[in-house]
Write an enzyme that holds these catalytic residues in place. Structure first.
Site, PDB file in Angstrom:
ATOM      1  NE  ARG A 221       3.420  44.410  -8.043  1.00  0.00           N
ATOM      2  CZ  ARG A 221       2.205  44.018  -8.433  1.00  0.00           C
ATOM      3  NH1 ARG A 221       1.775  42.795  -8.184  1.00  0.00           N
ATOM      4  NH2 ARG A 221       1.421  44.856  -9.093  1.00  0.00           N
ATOM      5  CG  HIS A 269       2.600  38.230 -11.488  1.00  0.00           C
ATOM      6  ND1 HIS A 269       3.481  39.232 -11.186  1.00  0.00           N
ATOM      7  CD2 HIS A 269       1.375  38.714 -11.133  1.00  0.00           C
ATOM      8  CE1 HIS A 269       2.830  40.272 -10.677  1.00  0.00           C
ATOM      9  NE2 HIS A 269       1.537  39.973 -10.634  1.00  0.00           N
TER      10      HIS A 269
HETATM   11  P1  NAP Z   1      -5.443  47.566  -1.156  1.00  0.00           P
HETATM   12  O1  NAP Z   1      -6.929  47.460  -1.202  1.00  0.00           O
HETATM   13  O2  NAP Z   1      -4.807  48.899  -1.311  1.00  0.00           O
HETATM   14  O3  NAP Z   1      -4.975  46.922   0.230  1.00  0.00           O
HETATM   15  C1  NAP Z   1      -3.705  47.066   0.739  1.00  0.00           C
HETATM   16  C2  NAP Z   1      -3.678  46.621   2.190  1.00  0.00           C
HETATM   17  O4  NAP Z   1      -2.326  46.633   2.649  1.00  0.00           O
HETATM   18  C3  NAP Z   1      -4.461  47.570   3.095  1.00  0.00           C
HETATM   19  O5  NAP Z   1      -5.152  46.840   4.086  1.00  0.00           O
HETATM   20  C4  NAP Z   1      -3.353  48.403   3.745  1.00  0.00           C
HETATM   21  O6  NAP Z   1      -3.661  48.898   5.037  1.00  0.00           O
HETATM   22  C5  NAP Z   1      -2.252  47.367   3.861  1.00  0.00           C
HETATM   23  N1  NAP Z   1      -0.950  48.025   4.009  1.00  0.00           N
HETATM   24  C6  NAP Z   1      -0.338  48.886   3.168  1.00  0.00           C
HETATM   25  N2  NAP Z   1       0.837  49.293   3.676  1.00  0.00           N
HETATM   26  C7  NAP Z   1       0.968  48.681   4.870  1.00  0.00           C
HETATM   27  C8  NAP Z   1       1.951  48.706   5.890  1.00  0.00           C
HETATM   28  N3  NAP Z   1       3.060  49.470   5.776  1.00  0.00           N
HETATM   29  N4  NAP Z   1       1.754  47.960   6.987  1.00  0.00           N
HETATM   30  C9  NAP Z   1       0.633  47.203   7.116  1.00  0.00           C
HETATM   31  N5  NAP Z   1      -0.343  47.146   6.200  1.00  0.00           N
HETATM   32  C10 NAP Z   1      -0.174  47.868   5.082  1.00  0.00           C
HETATM   33  O7  NAP Z   1      -4.789  46.619  -2.258  1.00  0.00           O
HETATM   34  P2  NAP Z   1      -5.394  45.290  -2.949  1.00  0.00           P
HETATM   35  O8  NAP Z   1      -6.280  45.641  -4.068  1.00  0.00           O
HETATM   36  O9  NAP Z   1      -5.919  44.413  -1.876  1.00  0.00           O
HETATM   37  O10 NAP Z   1      -4.049  44.669  -3.575  1.00  0.00           O
HETATM   38  C11 NAP Z   1      -2.942  44.339  -2.754  1.00  0.00           C
HETATM   39  C12 NAP Z   1      -1.726  44.015  -3.593  1.00  0.00           C
HETATM   40  O11 NAP Z   1      -1.886  42.740  -4.213  1.00  0.00           O
HETATM   41  C13 NAP Z   1      -1.475  44.943  -4.772  1.00  0.00           C
HETATM   42  O12 NAP Z   1      -0.800  46.125  -4.368  1.00  0.00           O
HETATM   43  C14 NAP Z   1      -0.606  44.095  -5.692  1.00  0.00           C
HETATM   44  O13 NAP Z   1       0.756  44.305  -5.422  1.00  0.00           O
HETATM   45  C15 NAP Z   1      -0.996  42.659  -5.313  1.00  0.00           C
HETATM   46  N6  NAP Z   1      -1.675  41.966  -6.431  1.00  0.00           N
HETATM   47  C16 NAP Z   1      -1.092  40.856  -6.946  1.00  0.00           C
HETATM   48  C17 NAP Z   1      -1.730  40.183  -7.965  1.00  0.00           C
HETATM   49  C18 NAP Z   1      -1.151  38.919  -8.558  1.00  0.00           C
HETATM   50  O14 NAP Z   1      -1.637  38.446  -9.572  1.00  0.00           O
HETATM   51  N7  NAP Z   1      -0.151  38.333  -7.935  1.00  0.00           N
HETATM   52  C19 NAP Z   1      -2.963  40.646  -8.467  1.00  0.00           C
HETATM   53  C20 NAP Z   1      -3.511  41.782  -7.909  1.00  0.00           C
HETATM   54  C21 NAP Z   1      -2.860  42.443  -6.870  1.00  0.00           C
HETATM   55  P3  NAP Z   1      -4.868  49.956   5.254  1.00  0.00           P
HETATM   56  O15 NAP Z   1      -6.133  49.153   5.042  1.00  0.00           O
HETATM   57  O16 NAP Z   1      -4.695  50.388   6.655  1.00  0.00           O
HETATM   58  O17 NAP Z   1      -4.665  51.030   4.213  1.00  0.00           O
HETATM   59  C1  GLV Z   2      -1.150  42.332 -10.607  1.00  0.00           C
HETATM   60  O1  GLV Z   2      -0.140  41.951 -10.120  1.00  0.00           O
HETATM   61  C2  GLV Z   2      -1.833  43.525 -10.209  1.00  0.00           C
HETATM   62  O2  GLV Z   2      -1.247  44.336  -9.477  1.00  0.00           O
HETATM   63  O3  GLV Z   2      -2.985  43.708 -10.636  1.00  0.00           O
END
Ligand code: NAP
Ligand code: GLV
Length: 306
Positions: A221, A269
């Site tokens: 983000r 994005h």
């Molecule tokens: P997820 O499975 O919830 O993984 C989040 C990771 O971040 C987990 O390992 C979590 O730790 C860690 N985390 C959260 N808070 C933290 C903190 N304070 N300190 C250290 N580590 C922390 O999420 P995901 O599905 O991988 O997605 C991650 C993010 O990618 C989304 O929230 C979104 O903002 C972004 N995203 C962007 C796009 C794009 O097109 N640019 C697309 C999809 C997603 P734990 O494992 O210990 O809980």
């Molecule tokens: C895109 O940014 C998502 O959070 O899926």
């Protein structure tokens, strides 16, 4: 069962068609103010009015992985909030990040500039072991990215909130291990959710801990990054460049310094797009699982912020 659909910046019709086909017994409609209460909502950044009116929802299904926009709103307290859990995004994210790391480490931009200038040039190959890549966030997307980078034999390390154990990836956890993690990285990939703890986490004092010639890839983000600190560290030469897919304001405003910066690559994005069919299948499966009282993957913990 009634399902209401309220997604900003999304063409509604194909989603409505897909949801109706997957759930022929359900009543699926595009939300209009004043609608009768629904059982489940499929949403992306809806207005507060939506939840003020839809007070009886059992499930709220976010058609993205990040729930930062959703959690800004007052949600019905009884509703289970569920985000997309991969649904075709992790492979895209792995492609995007590997592409950015390889493009940088293999100096493909410089080669392209040379060939466009009609120069048949060679550079001394850089050593991939000098490009240790740190993945912040070892969740669904971060772990897939870490594994993909390992295939290209980059040294990979990771950082998350809770301790992880990933084969061949030194893992760090928690705020106290953040400095040690950053100091071990030359390339930093941000795949954290946006929460009060992670907002502005990519700032001068953290980015300055990266190894000299550091490189930032932010695919999470825009509000993770303090943009002026990145510009300053590039100007001072501590950082070599950045690939950014997300911005504090989207679309990136005209005239923003990132548009023309020679060391910054931007994309709109699009590092991991929501894939409609697979997302509908996932959401429909989770509606059925919730109805049977099962806990589903991707259930959001509002107190934690993701
Ligand atoms: P997820 O499975 O919830 O993984 C989040 C990771 O971040 C987990 O390992 C979590 O730790 C860690 N985390 C959260 N808070 C933290 C903190 N304070 N300190 C250290 N580590 C922390 O999420 P995901 O599905 O991988 O997605 C991650 C993010 O990618 C989304 O929230 C979104 O903002 C972004 N995203 C962007 C796009 C794009 O097109 N640019 C697309 C999809 C997603 P734990 O494992 O210990 O809980
Ligand atoms: C895109 O940014 C998502 O959070 O899926």
């Amino acid at each position: 069962m009634k399902i209401t659909f309220c997604c900003t910046d999304t063409k509604a019709e194909p989603w409505l068609v897909g949801l109706r086909a997957a759930l022929p017994q359900a009543e699926v409609s595009l939300w209009q103010p004043g609608d009768a209460p629904a059982d489940h909502a499929v949403v992306w950044a809806p207005p507060q009015q939506f939840f003020d009116e839809q007070t009886q929802l059992k499930g709220v299904f976010n058609i993205g992985a990040g729930v930062d926009a959703l959690l800004k709103l007052r949600l019905p307290p009884q509703a289970t909030v569920v985000r997309l859990d991969d649904a075709g995004m992790s492979v895209q994210m792995a492609e995007y990040v590997c592409h950015a790391v390889i493009r940088h480490a293999r100096e493909f931009d410089a080669y392209e500039a040379d060939t466009r200038a009609g120069k048949w040039s060679f550079r001394k190959p850089l050593d991939r072991t000098d490009f240790s890549v740190g993945v912040m966030g070892l969740g669904v997307l971060g772990q897939r990215v870490a594994r993909a980078l390992q295939h290209f034999e980059f040294p990979v390390r990771g950082w998350s909130r809770s301790q992880k154990n990933l084969d061949g990836v030194p893992c760090y956890a928690g705020a106290e291990q953040l400095p040690e993690f950053l100091a071990s990285c030359r390339v930093l990939v941000c795949l954290l959710p946006l929460t009060p703890e992670t907002r502005d986490i990519l700032r001068r004092d953290t980015l300055a801990l990266l190894q000299p010639g550091g490189y930032l890839i932010n695919v999470a983000r825009g509000a993770h990054l303090v943009e002026e600190d990145l510009l300053a560290l590039l100007h001072e030469g501590h950082l070599a460049g950045a690939t950014l897919d997300v911005f504090r304001t989207e679309p990136l405003p005209a005239g923003h310094p990132f548009w023309q910066h020679p060391q910054i690559t931007i994309t709109p994005h699009n590092s991991a797009r929501t894939m409609r069919e697979v997302s509908i299948a996932q959401i429909v499966g989770k509606m059925a699982a919730l109805a049977q009282g099962h806990r589903v993957a991707g259930t959001v913990d509002a107190a934690r912020g993701y």
